[in-house]
Design a protein around this motif. Structure first.
Motif, PDB file in Angstrom:
ATOM      1  N   ARG A 392       0.741  -1.428  -0.047  1.00 52.21           N
ATOM      2  CA  ARG A 392       0.215   0.144  -0.058  1.00 52.21           C
ATOM      3  C   ARG A 392       0.761   1.136  -0.110  1.00 52.21           C
ATOM      4  N   ASP A 393       2.278   0.869   0.723  1.00 53.71           N
ATOM      5  CA  ASP A 393       3.075   2.511   0.575  1.00 53.71           C
ATOM      6  C   ASP A 393       3.475   2.057  -1.147  1.00 53.71           C
ATOM      7  N   MET A 394       3.799   1.522  -1.477  1.00 53.69           N
ATOM      8  CA  MET A 394       5.024   0.988  -2.797  1.00 53.69           C
ATOM      9  C   MET A 394       3.598   1.394  -3.911  1.00 53.69           C
ATOM     10  N   HIS A 395       2.443   1.464  -3.772  1.00 48.60           N
ATOM     11  CA  HIS A 395       1.403   1.797  -4.243  1.00 48.60           C
ATOM     12  C   HIS A 395       1.144   3.516  -4.753  1.00 48.60           C
ATOM     13  N   ARG A 396       1.884   4.194  -4.118  1.00 47.84           N
ATOM     14  CA  ARG A 396       1.809   5.921  -4.257  1.00 47.84           C
ATOM     15  C   ARG A 396       2.658   6.159  -4.813  1.00 47.84           C
ATOM     16  N   HIS A 397       3.940   5.301  -5.626  1.00 50.03           N
ATOM     17  CA  HIS A 397       4.233   5.889  -6.811  1.00 50.03           C
ATOM     18  C   HIS A 397       3.460   5.737  -7.573  1.00 50.03           C
ATOM     19  N   ARG A 398       3.441   6.855  -8.832  1.00 54.66           N
ATOM     20  CA  ARG A 398       2.402   7.311  -9.773  1.00 54.66           C
ATOM     21  C   ARG A 398       3.589   7.068 -10.931  1.00 54.66           C
ATOM     22  N   ARG A 399       5.121   7.350 -10.652  1.00 53.11           N
ATOM     23  CA  ARG A 399       5.835   7.556 -12.052  1.00 53.11           C
ATOM     24  C   ARG A 399       5.802   6.384 -12.815  1.00 53.11           C
ATOM     25  N   CYS A 400       5.456   5.175 -12.261  1.00 52.22           N
ATOM     26  CA  CYS A 400       6.134   4.255 -12.487  1.00 52.22           C
ATOM     27  C   CYS A 400       4.479   2.949 -13.095  1.00 52.22           C
ATOM     28  N   THR A 401       4.578   2.665 -14.431  1.00 50.99           N
ATOM     29  CA  THR A 401       2.840   1.253 -14.385  1.00 50.99           C
ATOM     30  C   THR A 401       3.500   1.141 -13.218  1.00 50.99           C
ATOM     31  N   GLN A 402       1.720   0.026 -12.767  1.00 53.65           N
ATOM     32  CA  GLN A 402       1.729  -0.956 -11.595  1.00 53.65           C
ATOM     33  C   GLN A 402       0.629  -1.087 -12.239  1.00 53.65           C
ATOM     34  N   ILE A 403       1.169  -3.087 -12.475  1.00 54.15           N
ATOM     35  CA  ILE A 403       0.173  -3.998 -12.567  1.00 54.15           C
ATOM     36  C   ILE A 403      -0.197  -4.790 -11.746  1.00 54.15           C
ATOM     37  N   ILE A 404      -1.263  -4.678 -11.349  1.00 55.27           N
ATOM     38  CA  ILE A 404      -1.236  -6.164  -9.769  1.00 55.27           C
ATOM     39  C   ILE A 404      -2.447  -6.462  -9.785  1.00 55.27           C
ATOM     40  N   GLN A 405      -1.694  -7.749  -9.433  1.00 52.18           N
ATOM     41  CA  GLN A 405      -2.422  -9.441  -9.857  1.00 52.18           C
ATOM     42  C   GLN A 405      -3.676  -9.145  -8.530  1.00 52.18           C
ATOM     43  N   ARG A 406      -4.855  -9.763  -8.560  1.00 53.74           N
ATOM     44  CA  ARG A 406      -5.760 -10.284  -7.725  1.00 53.74           C
ATOM     45  C   ARG A 406      -5.301 -10.842  -6.838  1.00 53.74           C
ATOM     46  N   THR A 462      -0.974 -10.630   4.351  1.00 58.68           N
ATOM     47  CA  THR A 462      -1.004 -11.883   2.418  1.00 58.68           C
ATOM     48  C   THR A 462      -0.348 -11.313   1.688  1.00 58.68           C
ATOM     49  N   ARG A 463       0.765 -12.446   1.204  1.00 58.87           N
ATOM     50  CA  ARG A 463       1.868 -11.371  -0.007  1.00 58.87           C
ATOM     51  C   ARG A 463       0.620 -11.429  -1.440  1.00 58.87           C
ATOM     52  N   CYS A 464       1.051  -9.684  -1.511  1.00 58.98           N
ATOM     53  CA  CYS A 464       0.757  -9.987  -3.371  1.00 58.98           C
ATOM     54  C   CYS A 464       1.562  -9.635  -4.597  1.00 58.98           C
ATOM     55  N   ARG A 465       0.876 -10.101  -5.906  1.00 63.48           N
ATOM     56  CA  ARG A 465       2.042  -9.292  -6.336  1.00 63.48           C
ATOM     57  C   ARG A 465       1.780  -8.842  -7.679  1.00 63.48           C
ATOM     58  N   ALA A 466       2.317  -8.024  -7.461  1.00 59.29           N
ATOM     59  CA  ALA A 466       2.578  -6.277  -9.028  1.00 59.29           C
ATOM     60  C   ALA A 466       3.627  -6.193  -9.721  1.00 59.29           C
ATOM     61  N   LEU A 467       3.629  -6.033 -10.596  1.00 56.42           N
ATOM     62  CA  LEU A 467       4.392  -5.708 -11.904  1.00 56.42           C
ATOM     63  C   LEU A 467       4.825  -4.030 -11.162  1.00 56.42           C
ATOM     64  N   PHE A 468       6.189  -3.451 -11.462  1.00 54.33           N
ATOM     65  CA  PHE A 468       6.166  -1.718 -11.257  1.00 54.33           C
ATOM     66  C   PHE A 468       6.901  -1.758 -12.747  1.00 54.33           C
ATOM     67  N   LYS A 469       6.849  -1.315 -13.699  1.00 54.70           N
ATOM     68  CA  LYS A 469       7.382  -0.717 -15.228  1.00 54.70           C
ATOM     69  C   LYS A 469       7.888   0.713 -15.278  1.00 54.70           C
ATOM     70  N   MET A 470       9.147   1.037 -14.749  1.00 52.51           N
ATOM     71  CA  MET A 470       9.857   2.241 -14.384  1.00 52.51           C
ATOM     72  C   MET A 470      11.284   2.175 -15.353  1.00 52.51           C
ATOM     73  N   ASP A 471      11.780   3.725 -15.196  1.00 55.02           N
ATOM     74  CA  ASP A 471      13.717   3.977 -15.918  1.00 55.02           C
ATOM     75  C   ASP A 471      13.926   4.060 -14.708  1.00 55.02           C
ATOM     76  N   PHE A 472      14.912   4.657 -15.141  1.00 55.94           N
ATOM     77  CA  PHE A 472      16.277   4.364 -14.642  1.00 55.94           C
ATOM     78  C   PHE A 472      15.605   5.591 -13.606  1.00 55.94           C
ATOM     79  N   ALA A 473      15.626   6.353 -13.566  1.00 59.41           N
ATOM     80  CA  ALA A 473      15.682   7.833 -12.499  1.00 59.41           C
ATOM     81  C   ALA A 473      14.658   7.332 -11.322  1.00 59.41           C
TER      82      ALA A 473
END
Length: 527
Positions: A392-406, A462-473
């Protein structure tokens, strides 16, 4: 000393229209849609902002928006209307869905610094399924009982481990250690737990947010979409309403005629976005794509076991763009790691990849944005498997694309730092095991609404899985910010592992990171 004034260029012979006369001022008091109309007029009129706002009424704004926003599709106009909302007493599950917008600003009640004993929790409608309702209530109450026990127990343990320094006030010492205890206890909070948040969004984001929520399989989240749409069209709450009504009353005591004139101004109702969100409705494109892609993911993965995966897996970009999009579409509707899905897709061939991509656009309407899964091509792709609380804290980052699984219980749970080896460790393990057993029972229900409500009983551990796509910065920013000592150890580990993954694959770039080693000891009294 030279005459500085004499050195300045003279403006006496410069034409007036060429002189520098930039004016900057803040705007206050205009309705969101009226302000959006006024700003949009910059591209269609020579009027200044002050002149535009003086001549625009709510009715004229509505007429303009109906023409340019809906008929001509100039959706950027809605970016100019910003609206503040308070959303109170929604579940943690609904909050995760609500904030899942890439253009979003807001703050949620913290589970790290606040006691959630009295927050209450959400109870879905189970209809005739009385046994499911009873099982749900039993699970939630059991998790809260463990939360209370662990919060009090960890506070006592920390007091034994760390004495109050002479220079520290006793109340500050108590408050700091209690917050540390909540850091541990929050892992037991079920997703049914009530929370509150505030958001400030533009009308375009609001419209897509409402549509997305209305398309969700969970009833509470659909109702949240309805409530947001109603709040956008109904009169907004005015923090000064009581004072303004009192002022109007005092004016009436001396001048009734003036009071009536003042009433229209002082007690005027403001409706935030009655025009811009009036057509927000369930998104057929999203719902049908979700159904078809989930079925495709199930067929293509063929029931294969979920492979073991690390906390953070940096999956480098080696496949074609088409294959990446196809893999991401399937990843979003499965519980497999991105690496496992990608490798499976790589063996399908170009024709099958193209079919999967086609599935992701088949139901797209004229004004539908592409599914988020089509955001592809970023160099760094981190597949993260972590506890929901830290996510939920990592979810706040908006400069990347997050694909969250159910959300699911399939990935197990994490144990918080500090509890291992204490008398509270069995309490924690038993509570998580029981909650996951309740989830499995509810998720197996033949009633769709009951099955979709099973996630409410999952604790934040509970563990959840999410894909974070981003640039180097962005990878550098997250690694530095989230590894800092004042952060929660859960996401500190993720941030550190992100840095180490970059170090292994791009050692020349990793030296520019200023990440904090999470293995260094942390003072419990410093946050």
């Amino acid at each position: 000393m030279p005459d500085l004034q004499a050195e300045l260029p003279s403006t006496q012979n410069v034409p007036e229209h060429s002189q520098n006369r930039t004016e900057v001022f803040a705007v206050h008091g205009a309705d969101p849609e009226v302000l959006a109309y006024a700003m949009a007029k910059y591209s269609r009129s020579a009027l200044s902002m002050k002149e535009s706002l003086k001549e625009i009424s709510s009715q004229r704004a509505e007429q303009f928006l109906n023409t340019f926003y809906f008929q001509y599709g100039h959706r950027s106009i809605a970016d100019l209307a910003h609206i503040a909302f308070a959303i109170e007493r929604l579940s943690l599950l609904a909050a995760i869905e609500l904030v899942d917008e890439q253009r979003w600003d807001g703050q949620e009640r913290s589970t790290r610094y606040q006691n959630f004993r009295k927050s209450g929790w959400y109870l879905p409608e189970f209809g005739a399924e009385a046994p499911a309702r009873a099982r749900y209530i039993e699970s939630i109450e059991s998790s809260f009982a463990a939360y209370h026990q662990v919060a009090d127990g960890m506070l006592a343990i920390y007091k034994q481990q760390v004495a109050c320094p002479p220079e520290m006030k006793p109340e500050a010492y108590e408050r700091t250690l209690r917050a540390r205890a909540f850091d541990v206890a929050r892992y037991l909070l079920p997703l049914a737990t009530n929370t509150s948040l505030g958001q400030i969004v533009n009308a375009r984001t609001l419209e897509t947010q409402i549509s997305r929520l209305l398309s969700h399989p969970v009833a509470e989240i659909r109702q949240l979409g309805e409530s947001l749409r109603e709040a956008s069209s109904n009169p907004a709450w005015n923090v000064h309403s009581g004072d303004l009504a009192g002022l109007q009353k005092r004016i009436a005591e001396s001048d009734p005629e003036l009071a009536e004139e003042a009433r229209a101004m002082l007690t005027r109702e403001v409706r935030p976005a009655p025009t811009l969100v009036k057509y927000a409705s369930p998104n057929y494109y999203q719902m049908e794509s979700r159904r078809e892609l989930a079925q495709a993911a199930s067929e293509i993965m063929g029931g294969a076991p979920i492979a073991e995966a690390p906390l953070v897996d940096l999956v480098e970009k080696t496949e074609s763009l088409e294959a990446e999009i196809a893999a991401t579409l399937l990843y979003a509707h499965s519980h497999y790691s991105f690496r496992q899905v990608r490798d499976t897709v790589a063996a399908l061939g170009e024709a099958r990849c193209a079919e999967i991509v086609e599935m992701g656009v088949r139901h797209r309407g004229r004004h539908d944005e592409l599914l988020r899964e089509f955001s592809a091509g970023q160099a760094l792709r981190f597949d993260i498997l972590m506890d929901i609380g830290g996510f939920r804290d990592m979810h706040r980052h908006r400069r990347c694309t997050q694909i969250i699984q159910r959300l699911t219980a399939l990935h197990g749970f994490d144990e918080p730092d500090g509890i291992a080896g204490t008398e509270l460790a069995p309490v924690f393990a038993q509570a998580l095991t029981a909650a996951h057993a309740a989830y499995a029972e509810l998720a197996a229900s033949a009633t769709p609404e009951t099955a979709s409500s099973a996630a409410y009983v999952l604790p934040l551990a509970t563990r959840c899985r999410a894909l974070f796509k981003m640039d180097f910065a962005e990878s550098l920013y997250i690694s530095e910010l989230r590894s800092a000592p004042q952060g929660h150890m859960s996401y500190r580990r993720v941030a550190w592992e992100m840095y180490q993954a970059v170090e292994r694959q791009h050692p020349a770039l990793a030296r520019h990171f200023r990440a904090t080693d999470v293995h260094e000891p942390v003072d419990l009294l410093k946050r």
